[in-house]
Design an enzyme around this catalytic site. Structure first.
Site, PDB file in Angstrom:
ATOM      1  N   ASP A   1       0.839  -1.192   0.000  1.00 52.73           N
ATOM      2  CA  ASP A   1       0.000   0.000   0.000  1.00 52.73           C
ATOM      3  C   ASP A   1       0.881   1.251   0.000  1.00 52.73           C
ATOM      4  OD1 ASP A   1      -2.285  -1.529   0.108  1.00 52.73           O
ATOM      5  OD2 ASP A   1      -2.463  -1.412   2.292  1.00 52.73           O
ATOM      6  N   LYS A   2       0.350   2.339  -0.507  1.00 52.07           N
ATOM      7  CA  LYS A   2       1.113   3.584  -0.621  1.00 52.07           C
ATOM      8  C   LYS A   2       1.731   3.991   0.712  1.00 52.07           C
ATOM      9  CE  LYS A   2       0.639   8.474  -1.902  1.00 52.07           C
ATOM     10  NZ  LYS A   2      -0.254   9.531  -2.416  1.00 52.07           N
TER      11      LYS A   2
END
Length: 297
Positions: A138-139
């Site tokens: 995930d970012k």
């Protein structure tokens, strides 16, 4: 003393007798001054069996490989933004991704991503070089990520991911004081139309997910957990921590009350897998962010 080969701007040596790392480097780099050899260590240009080592007195054992990255290649790596390379060979590149950096491209084509950074890096030596993403983070999750250098290696790893991966360890900074020193969370996860994952204690047709955790340290505000994934479902740790009653710090999507870190408190600390070429189990680690340790003291 050692067998030597040149590859990927890296001098690779095989240790023939036990000794400490700095004396070993001074012997194999006899034309370099002691200060320049120490600088190479300090800059992180030396790896032992694929793991960066900076300790002068690190004990080398017979059969280990010591790789020394050239100054030119080190400068090329230093141009990377939000990414540091943990290991590189003819099949794979293993990186430590910073929080806030997307793994792959979004709708905004020019947005900075880990994929774009590593692609630019491999094309500095050959414009035809390509990389292929093996898995994503995930970012706002930092830590270990793997890219393949060929589509075949990518497909082989992805198609056999469950068998290939031997360990997926994360470090999670969660809200509140986790009461139990360790535990296991099991549930079925389903995704809503708004792309949020939901957990059910009974089989509802979703994907079965198992998360093991161990408390490392805690205070009244935060707990630091070592988390091992038995399964790798989307947002699995984030959902299971909310279910535990201790949402990941900063993860408002899954119940967090605030975002003091300006990121979520999740870091991919270690990944072990069967190497696609050698068949040996390799393990790569990325240091836990210091802010995680400081917040949970």
């Amino acid at each position: 003393m050692s067998r030597k080969q040149e590859s990927l701007n890296t001098a690779v040596n095989t240790v023939d007798e036990p000794m400490e790392l700095l004396p070993y480097l001074l012997k194999i780099m006899s034309k370099s001054s002691r200060n320049s050899v120490k600088s190479i260590l300090t800059r992180g240009q030396v790896t032992v069996n694929g793991q960066m080592v900076k300790q002068h007195n690190y004990s080398l054992q017979t059969g280990q490989t010591v790789a020394i990255l050239s100054n030119q290649a080190a400068q090329s790596k230093s141009k990377l933004i939000g990414v540091s390379i943990l290991h590189e060979d003819e099949d794979l590149i293993v990186i430590n991704k910073n929080a806030g950096l997307l793994s792959v491209a979004s709708k905004r084509e020019n947005e900075l991503t880990a994929y774009r950074q590593v692609t630019d890096y491999v094309r500095r030596s050959n414009s035809k070089n390509r990389i292929f993403i093996v898995h994503r983070l995930d970012k706002d999750t930092s830590g270990v990520m793997v890219f393949a250098k060929s589509e075949k290696v990518q497909q082989d790893m992805q198609n056999g991911w469950t068998e290939v991966v031997k360990e997926r360890m994360y470090t999670a900074l969660v809200e509140g004081e986790v009461k139990k020193s360790s535990g296991t969370i099991k549930s079925w996860l389903t995704e809503s139309s708004t792309f949020k994952m939901y957990s059910s204690p009974v089989d509802n047709g979703g994907q079965y997910a198992v998360t093991h955790y161990k408390k490392i340290q805690s205070n009244k505000d935060c707990s630091l957990l070592e988390v091992h994934l038995e399964t790798g479902r989307k947002n699995q740790i984030r959902v299971h921590m909310e279910e535990l009653g201790n949402s990941v710090v900063g993860d408002k999507k899954y119940g967090a009350t605030g975002n003091p870190l300006r990121r979520i408190g999740l870091h991919a600390t270690a990944l072990a897998f069967v190497h696609p070429r050698t068949g040996e189990i390799v393990r790569y680690t990325a240091d836990v962010p210091q802010i995680f340790l400081a917040r949970s003291k």
